[in-house]
Enzyme design. Structure first.
Site, PDB file in Angstrom:
ATOM      1  CG  PHE A 158      69.566  -5.140   3.420  1.00  0.00           C
ATOM      2  CD1 PHE A 158      70.169  -6.106   4.199  1.00  0.00           C
ATOM      3  CD2 PHE A 158      68.360  -4.608   3.850  1.00  0.00           C
ATOM      4  CE1 PHE A 158      69.595  -6.543   5.385  1.00  0.00           C
ATOM      5  CE2 PHE A 158      67.773  -5.034   5.028  1.00  0.00           C
ATOM      6  CZ  PHE A 158      68.401  -6.004   5.796  1.00  0.00           C
ATOM      7  CG  LEU A 159      72.193  -4.794  -3.250  1.00  0.00           C
ATOM      8  CD1 LEU A 159      73.479  -4.945  -4.047  1.00  0.00           C
ATOM      9  CD2 LEU A 159      71.497  -3.479  -3.645  1.00  0.00           C
ATOM     10  CB  ALA A 197      64.500  -6.889  -6.719  1.00  0.00           C
ATOM     11  CB  CYS A 208      62.761  -0.854  11.969  1.00  0.00           C
ATOM     12  SG  CYS A 208      62.876  -1.394  13.665  1.00  0.00           S
TER      13      CYS A 208
HETATM   14  C1  UDX Z   1      65.418  -3.843  10.401  1.00  0.00           C
HETATM   15  C2  UDX Z   1      66.937  -3.639  10.463  1.00  0.00           C
HETATM   16  O1  UDX Z   1      67.592  -4.617   9.641  1.00  0.00           O
HETATM   17  C3  UDX Z   1      67.429  -3.705  11.887  1.00  0.00           C
HETATM   18  O2  UDX Z   1      68.838  -3.448  11.933  1.00  0.00           O
HETATM   19  C4  UDX Z   1      66.690  -2.632  12.665  1.00  0.00           C
HETATM   20  O3  UDX Z   1      67.118  -2.519  13.961  1.00  0.00           O
HETATM   21  C5  UDX Z   1      65.175  -2.907  12.621  1.00  0.00           C
HETATM   22  O4  UDX Z   1      64.773  -2.904  11.245  1.00  0.00           O
HETATM   23  P1  UDX Z   1      63.722  -5.894  10.451  1.00  0.00           P
HETATM   24  O5  UDX Z   1      62.668  -4.880  10.162  1.00  0.00           O
HETATM   25  O6  UDX Z   1      63.485  -6.893  11.511  1.00  0.00           O
HETATM   26  O7  UDX Z   1      65.104  -5.166  10.813  1.00  0.00           O
HETATM   27  O8  UDX Z   1      63.964  -6.736   9.113  1.00  0.00           O
HETATM   28  P2  UDX Z   1      64.969  -6.747   7.866  1.00  0.00           P
HETATM   29  O9  UDX Z   1      65.502  -8.118   7.732  1.00  0.00           O
HETATM   30  O10 UDX Z   1      65.942  -5.651   7.909  1.00  0.00           O
HETATM   31  O11 UDX Z   1      63.936  -6.526   6.660  1.00  0.00           O
HETATM   32  C6  UDX Z   1      63.131  -5.356   6.561  1.00  0.00           C
HETATM   33  C7  UDX Z   1      62.302  -5.394   5.316  1.00  0.00           C
HETATM   34  O12 UDX Z   1      63.110  -5.232   4.161  1.00  0.00           O
HETATM   35  C8  UDX Z   1      61.512  -6.688   5.100  1.00  0.00           C
HETATM   36  O13 UDX Z   1      60.210  -6.358   4.659  1.00  0.00           O
HETATM   37  C9  UDX Z   1      62.287  -7.403   4.011  1.00  0.00           C
HETATM   38  O14 UDX Z   1      61.457  -8.237   3.250  1.00  0.00           O
HETATM   39  C10 UDX Z   1      62.810  -6.237   3.210  1.00  0.00           C
HETATM   40  N1  UDX Z   1      64.033  -6.539   2.460  1.00  0.00           N
HETATM   41  C11 UDX Z   1      65.200  -6.808   3.114  1.00  0.00           C
HETATM   42  C12 UDX Z   1      64.025  -6.514   1.059  1.00  0.00           C
HETATM   43  O15 UDX Z   1      62.970  -6.269   0.449  1.00  0.00           O
HETATM   44  N2  UDX Z   1      65.191  -6.747   0.381  1.00  0.00           N
HETATM   45  C13 UDX Z   1      66.356  -7.009   1.019  1.00  0.00           C
HETATM   46  O16 UDX Z   1      67.371  -7.195   0.320  1.00  0.00           O
HETATM   47  C14 UDX Z   1      66.374  -7.051   2.418  1.00  0.00           C
END
Ligand code: UDX
Length: 433
Positions: A248-249, A251, A259
């Site tokens: 989750f880093l 950019a 969610c």
């Molecule tokens: C999220 C949570 O991960 C999950 O645990 C919760 O129950 C529901 O919400 P989801 O929304 O399906 O899941 O997707 P996720 O893979 O977490 O990505 C969410 C958003 O963050 C996406 O738009 C993705 O593109 C963005 N993201 C994710 C980033 O911009 N950078 C990252 O490093 C990771």
């Protein structure tokens, strides 16, 4: 165990299917008759890898059932999961209408002891409220309520459920804790039993923290661009510290989906109600709102005006492997492009139908990468689908329209792009001109 799941949205359907796959008898309930009839035939309403196969398999093997009749589904159930939607009100608050209605129906049909579990993401305190509605309608207290938040990600929902990193079980009685611990044992996971309020808070705090990581790295990316640093290497270097972690880093153009946007706003609201100003989370949301528009800012800085420009958008869903368009950056971006007078074509391998429903009418949804970019002045990558990451950069560099590529998901290394005669702007890295 006999499990009933009320609500066949993302969370309900995936949970129901996975609980049946580990050997429980599961009945999924929904008011939507068409949806239930389709599910009985193995027709799944959402795109989620592996889901259809498991629906068919568990239905055929006699463990998974679908019905519109809640009272029938309640009859033999040991555990009833509430997995209905909690949409966002205009104030950012979670709308509990559906949860309230289901609690009332459960109360009306509750004869013997059952554990009523809330899986939907609900404000802290909601389970106690659910309990009061149920007992008001059944006239006894021979039941337990519990909170069992869901952490699955769209696009990898089956994998995330079958390989869950933890099960959080919020209960107020040992009996309910034991039943839900037993239910989760086959997942071979860390099971944490807490009080109900703590379980409800774990869900919000987890999503808020992940959203914070994303907004944090996006801010770092914006500063990297000004200082000539490379955010991918910065994130990698940070992630080598186990206290920070590499996940989750990435950019990009911010977070979207069903969610993070909803839950972060709801937590700000929940905090406000107990007179706590959650400043950090408010900034996370503000940073994300700006980040979703960052490619527009870059294109305006490059071209001055976008009026009359032909723009090809690659990837429309909020992230890869889903057809979900909720809070996708593509919505904000295409609305702004249309407003600025650009003509826009959009491509997505899976989300074309869902995109057509929410993008401005002026956006032409096309069915191949080539159609989206053939005469484009500007190409914007919005979702890192595999077929977009594997796009032929040489082909783009040779297009007669000489397009400028804006990559909102850092799909390519700068060394790779540098091989071609291509103007390339990405997130948190030096531009190649
Ligand atoms: C999220 C949570 O991960 C999950 O645990 C919760 O129950 C529901 O919400 P989801 O929304 O399906 O899941 O997707 P996720 O893979 O977490 O990505 C969410 C958003 O963050 C996406 O738009 C993705 O593109 C963005 N993201 C994710 C980033 O911009 N950078 C990252 O490093 C990771």
């Amino acid at each position: 165990m006999n499990v009933s799941v009320i609500g066949t949205g993302y969370v309900g359907l995936v949970s129901g299917v996975c609980f049946s796959d580990i050997g429980n008898k599961v009945t999924c309930v929904d008011l939507d008759e068409t949806k239930i009839n389709n599910l009985k035939k193995g027709i799944v309403p959402i795109y989620e890898p592996g889901l259809k196969e498991l629906v068919v398999k568990n239905t055929e093997e006699g463990r998974l059932f679908f019905t519109t009749d809640l009272s029938q589904a309640m009859k033999d159930a040991d555990v009833v999961l509430i997995a209905v939607g909690t949409p966002e009100k205009e104030t950012g608050e979670a709308d509990l209408r559906f949860v309230e209605a289901v609690a009332k129906s459960i109360g009306e049909n509750l004869d013997d002891y059952k554990v009523i579990v809330t899986k939907s993401t609900v404000p802290v305190g909601t389970n106690r409220y659910v309990k009061s509605i149920i007992s008001e309608h059944c006239g006894h207290e021979n039941f337990d309520v519990a909170s069992n938040p869901e952490f699955l990600r769209e696009g990898s929902a089956i994998h995330d459920t079958m390989n869950m990193e933890r099960a959080i079980i919020g209960v107020e009685s040992e009996k309910a804790g034991d039943i839900l611990t037993e239910l989760h044992k086959p997942f071979n996971t860390e099971i944490m039993v807490t009080d109900i309020e703590t379980a409800e808070m774990i869900k919000y705090a987890s999503n808020a923290f992940l959203a914070t990581k994303i907004s944090f790295i996006n801010e770092i990316a914006n500063i990297c661009e000004k200082l000539g640093a490379n955010v991918i290497d910065v994130a990698k270097g940070m992630g080598l510290d186990a206290r920070i972690g590499a996940k989750f880093l990435q950019a990009g153009i911010g977070y979207g989906g069903s969610c993070f946007p909803k839950d972060t706003k709801a937590l700000v609201q929940i905090s406000g109600e107990v007179e706590h100003d959650f400043q950090l989370l408010k900034s996370v949301i503000e940073v994300n709102n700006k980040q979703q528009r960052v490619l527009i800012d870059k294109a305006i800085a490059r071209f001055g005006s976008l009026s009359g420009k032909k723009v090809g958008l690659l990837g429309l869903a909020f992230k890869p492997n889903t057809d979900d368009m909720r809070e996708a950056a593509s919505i904000v971006i295409s609305e702004e492009l249309v407003k600025q007078g650009a003509s826009v074509k959009g491509y997505d391998p899976i989300a074309r139908e869902t995109a057509a429903k929410v993008l401005p009418q002026e956006v032409e949804i096309v069915s191949s990468v080539n159609e989206a970019i053939e005469d484009a002045d500007i190409i914007m990558i919005l979702t890192e689908w595999d077929d977009i990451k594997n796009i032929d950069l040489e082909m783009i560099a040779n297009l007669p329209s000489n397009p400028v590529l804006f990559d909102g998901r850092n799909c390519f290394s700068l060394d790779e792009v540098a091989k071609y005669n291509l103007e390339y702007h990405s997130i948190g890295r030096p531009s190649l001109i």
